[in-house]
Design a protein around this motif. Sequence first.
Motif, PDB file in Angstrom:
ATOM      1  N   PHE A  92       0.995  -1.201  -0.366  1.00  0.00           N
ATOM      2  CA  PHE A  92       0.354  -0.152  -0.029  1.00  0.00           C
ATOM      3  C   PHE A  92       0.804   1.332   0.112  1.00  0.00           C
ATOM      4  O   PHE A  92       1.697   1.290   0.478  1.00  0.00           O
ATOM      5  N   TYR A  93       0.320   1.899  -1.170  1.00  0.00           N
ATOM      6  CA  TYR A  93       1.653   3.939  -0.942  1.00  0.00           C
ATOM      7  C   TYR A  93       0.410   4.378  -1.362  1.00  0.00           C
ATOM      8  O   TYR A  93      -0.574   4.231  -1.182  1.00  0.00           O
ATOM      9  N   ASN A  94       0.633   6.123  -1.078  1.00  0.00           N
ATOM     10  CA  ASN A  94       0.014   7.218  -0.852  1.00  0.00           C
ATOM     11  C   ASN A  94      -0.789   7.507  -2.094  1.00  0.00           C
ATOM     12  O   ASN A  94      -1.962   7.391  -2.183  1.00  0.00           O
ATOM     13  N   GLY A  95       0.110   7.192  -3.523  1.00  0.00           N
ATOM     14  CA  GLY A  95       0.015   7.611  -4.548  1.00  0.00           C
ATOM     15  C   GLY A  95       0.701   9.227  -4.666  1.00  0.00           C
ATOM     16  O   GLY A  95       0.510  10.673  -3.624  1.00  0.00           O
ATOM     17  N   LEU A  96      -0.184  10.011  -5.413  1.00  0.00           N
ATOM     18  CA  LEU A  96      -0.553  10.993  -5.682  1.00  0.00           C
ATOM     19  C   LEU A  96       1.179  11.760  -5.853  1.00  0.00           C
ATOM     20  O   LEU A  96       1.272  12.756  -4.994  1.00  0.00           O
ATOM     21  N   HIS A  97       2.447  10.963  -5.690  1.00  0.00           N
ATOM     22  CA  HIS A  97       3.719  11.719  -5.655  1.00  0.00           C
ATOM     23  C   HIS A  97       4.060  11.444  -4.779  1.00  0.00           C
ATOM     24  O   HIS A  97       5.092  12.810  -4.544  1.00  0.00           O
ATOM     25  N   VAL A 115      -0.637  -3.979  -5.828  1.00  0.00           N
ATOM     26  CA  VAL A 115      -0.510  -2.856  -5.185  1.00  0.00           C
ATOM     27  C   VAL A 115      -1.158  -1.681  -5.181  1.00  0.00           C
ATOM     28  O   VAL A 115      -1.133  -1.239  -6.620  1.00  0.00           O
ATOM     29  N   THR A 116      -1.473  -1.249  -4.235  1.00  0.00           N
ATOM     30  CA  THR A 116      -2.557  -0.118  -4.226  1.00  0.00           C
ATOM     31  C   THR A 116      -2.093   1.415  -3.763  1.00  0.00           C
ATOM     32  O   THR A 116      -1.978   1.009  -3.166  1.00  0.00           O
ATOM     33  N   ALA A 117      -2.530   2.391  -4.669  1.00  0.00           N
ATOM     34  CA  ALA A 117      -2.267   3.715  -3.873  1.00  0.00           C
ATOM     35  C   ALA A 117      -3.650   4.220  -3.022  1.00  0.00           C
ATOM     36  O   ALA A 117      -4.831   4.043  -3.705  1.00  0.00           O
ATOM     37  N   VAL A 118      -3.728   3.871  -1.693  1.00  0.00           N
ATOM     38  CA  VAL A 118      -4.665   4.408  -1.671  1.00  0.00           C
ATOM     39  C   VAL A 118      -5.646   4.987  -1.712  1.00  0.00           C
ATOM     40  O   VAL A 118      -7.002   5.209  -0.735  1.00  0.00           O
ATOM     41  N   THR A 119      -4.567   6.770  -2.365  1.00  0.00           N
ATOM     42  CA  THR A 119      -5.702   7.475  -2.307  1.00  0.00           C
ATOM     43  C   THR A 119      -6.834   7.249  -4.055  1.00  0.00           C
ATOM     44  O   THR A 119      -7.525   8.325  -4.467  1.00  0.00           O
ATOM     45  N   GLU A 120      -6.332   5.925  -4.736  1.00  0.00           N
ATOM     46  CA  GLU A 120      -7.043   6.360  -6.370  1.00  0.00           C
ATOM     47  C   GLU A 120      -8.665   5.894  -6.429  1.00  0.00           C
ATOM     48  O   GLU A 120      -9.150   6.826  -6.726  1.00  0.00           O
ATOM     49  N   ASN A 121      -9.393   6.171  -4.519  1.00  0.00           N
ATOM     50  CA  ASN A 121     -10.669   5.759  -4.810  1.00  0.00           C
ATOM     51  C   ASN A 121     -11.396   7.176  -4.475  1.00  0.00           C
ATOM     52  O   ASN A 121     -12.429   7.955  -4.457  1.00  0.00           O
ATOM     53  N   ILE A 122     -10.679   7.866  -4.187  1.00  0.00           N
ATOM     54  CA  ILE A 122     -11.130   9.533  -4.093  1.00  0.00           C
ATOM     55  C   ILE A 122     -10.816  10.810  -5.301  1.00  0.00           C
ATOM     56  O   ILE A 122      -9.954  10.751  -6.554  1.00  0.00           O
ATOM     57  N   PRO A 123     -12.248  11.366  -5.496  1.00  0.00           N
ATOM     58  CA  PRO A 123     -12.216  11.918  -6.800  1.00  0.00           C
ATOM     59  C   PRO A 123     -11.685  12.878  -6.847  1.00  0.00           C
ATOM     60  O   PRO A 123     -11.515  13.824  -6.286  1.00  0.00           O
ATOM     61  N   TYR A 138      -1.565  17.087  -8.247  1.00  0.00           N
ATOM     62  CA  TYR A 138      -2.450  16.955  -7.038  1.00  0.00           C
ATOM     63  C   TYR A 138      -1.377  17.733  -5.331  1.00  0.00           C
ATOM     64  O   TYR A 138      -0.674  16.577  -5.499  1.00  0.00           O
ATOM     65  N   ASP A 139      -2.149  17.651  -4.392  1.00  0.00           N
ATOM     66  CA  ASP A 139      -1.561  17.822  -3.228  1.00  0.00           C
ATOM     67  C   ASP A 139      -2.401  16.430  -2.225  1.00  0.00           C
ATOM     68  O   ASP A 139      -3.338  16.622  -2.203  1.00  0.00           O
ATOM     69  N   PRO A 140      -0.677  16.034  -2.198  1.00  0.00           N
ATOM     70  CA  PRO A 140      -0.545  14.405  -1.642  1.00  0.00           C
ATOM     71  C   PRO A 140      -1.496  14.125   0.037  1.00  0.00           C
ATOM     72  O   PRO A 140      -1.852  13.019   0.128  1.00  0.00           O
ATOM     73  N   HIS A 141      -1.627  14.836   0.597  1.00  0.00           N
ATOM     74  CA  HIS A 141      -1.882  15.428   2.103  1.00  0.00           C
ATOM     75  C   HIS A 141      -3.418  15.516   2.073  1.00  0.00           C
ATOM     76  O   HIS A 141      -3.872  15.907   3.038  1.00  0.00           O
ATOM     77  N   VAL A 142      -3.711  14.514   1.340  1.00  0.00           N
ATOM     78  CA  VAL A 142      -5.279  13.805   2.264  1.00  0.00           C
ATOM     79  C   VAL A 142      -5.942  13.117   2.985  1.00  0.00           C
ATOM     80  O   VAL A 142      -6.877  13.050   3.713  1.00  0.00           O
ATOM     81  N   HIS A 151     -12.060   7.030   2.373  1.00  0.00           N
ATOM     82  CA  HIS A 151     -11.690   6.667   0.668  1.00  0.00           C
ATOM     83  C   HIS A 151     -10.220   5.084   1.087  1.00  0.00           C
ATOM     84  O   HIS A 151     -10.710   4.424   0.855  1.00  0.00           O
ATOM     85  N   ALA A 152      -9.631   6.187   1.859  1.00  0.00           N
ATOM     86  CA  ALA A 152      -8.419   5.299   1.530  1.00  0.00           C
ATOM     87  C   ALA A 152      -8.790   3.947   2.392  1.00  0.00           C
ATOM     88  O   ALA A 152      -8.115   2.647   1.651  1.00  0.00           O
ATOM     89  N   ALA A 153      -9.505   4.144   3.281  1.00  0.00           N
ATOM     90  CA  ALA A 153      -9.401   2.472   4.203  1.00  0.00           C
ATOM     91  C   ALA A 153     -10.750   1.905   3.730  1.00  0.00           C
ATOM     92  O   ALA A 153     -10.578   0.503   3.342  1.00  0.00           O
ATOM     93  N   GLU A 154     -11.270   2.334   2.369  1.00  0.00           N
ATOM     94  CA  GLU A 154     -12.251   1.358   1.908  1.00  0.00           C
ATOM     95  C   GLU A 154     -11.591   0.736   0.847  1.00  0.00           C
ATOM     96  O   GLU A 154     -11.339  -0.076   0.579  1.00  0.00           O
ATOM     97  N   ALA A 155     -10.331   1.565   0.342  1.00  0.00           N
ATOM     98  CA  ALA A 155      -8.947   1.145  -1.041  1.00  0.00           C
ATOM     99  C   ALA A 155      -8.393  -0.018  -0.130  1.00  0.00           C
ATOM    100  O   ALA A 155      -8.383  -1.154  -0.974  1.00  0.00           O
TER     101      ALA A 155
END
Length: 315
Positions: A92-97, A115-123, A138-142, A151-155
């Motif tokens: 699991f990683y954050n994503g958005l660089h 491999v999953t970016a936990v931010t992938e489900n955020i609109p 994009y700002d990664p500090h979601v 959304h991250a928990a759901e991912a």
Amino acid sequence: MVKMRSIQRGLMTLTAVVLVIVLTACSSAAETGGSEGKVQVTATTGMIADVAREVGGAYVDVTGLMGPGVDPHLYKASQGDIRKLEQAKVIFYNGLHLEGKMTDILEKMSKSKIVTAVTENIPVDELRSGEDTGGTEYDPHVWFDVSHWMHAAEAVRDTLMEADPEHAEEYKVQAEQYLTKLEALDSEVREKIQEIPEASRVLVTAHDAFGYFGQAYDMKVMGLQGISTAAEYGARDVSELRDYLVENNIKAVFVESSVPAKAMEAIIAGAAEKGHTVSIGGELFSDAMGAEGTEEGTYIGMIRHNTQTIVEALK
């Protein structure tokens, strides 16, 4: 003598075969959890590792790469980190660089494991731009908007259900329990911030990590550095922020656990030279959580600590 050498060669061959079997078993155990049968999970940041433990419960063994005080923007993966990533069944990683140069490594590994970016489900339309403040698209500090972190928990839930279908129902139940806690946390933060007089709801920090927090909970947020701590700041940035504090009678600024405090101390000294007293309102956890075993060493505890620190300093 020839017979002895033949026996020795036979023993060496047998030893090699046994070694291959053992190494293969160890590799398989590393990915599946060995005798305990746990899914081996590696997460980049502490916040993500905490979510994986909450959702995965007793069925996962989670390893976090970045501990307390570590800045993910500047982080470089070590050989030990690469081994932890290779041994994991799920990453699991954050994503958005957020993870910077590690992103390339993670994308390559996605071809051979989950491999999953936990931010992938955020609109996408709910993501803040990072380009205007020296960051990426994009700002990664979601995680500072608790509703985004849901959304991250759901991912995490969906990925674990895919990786370990035998315990899919357990992951679903544990995720629902955690999401209920996050929903309550979101309301709690919103109510606490309302204790600060509207004119005083100005959060000044070392870098622009709290934009989602300000957007979600009605605060003006200002950072000396941009979205990424890799962005340089200069004398002009220091003087402009100092003048803003003086002109708007801002009484407190905040340091961050993963960013050196010297820049904020320079701003405080500059304000003092202009006859305005500014204090350090406290230390906030931005890109990393607190020490393991402490309240701040969990995502929920970190958000509560930050909120309480901000409220006490500004109200």
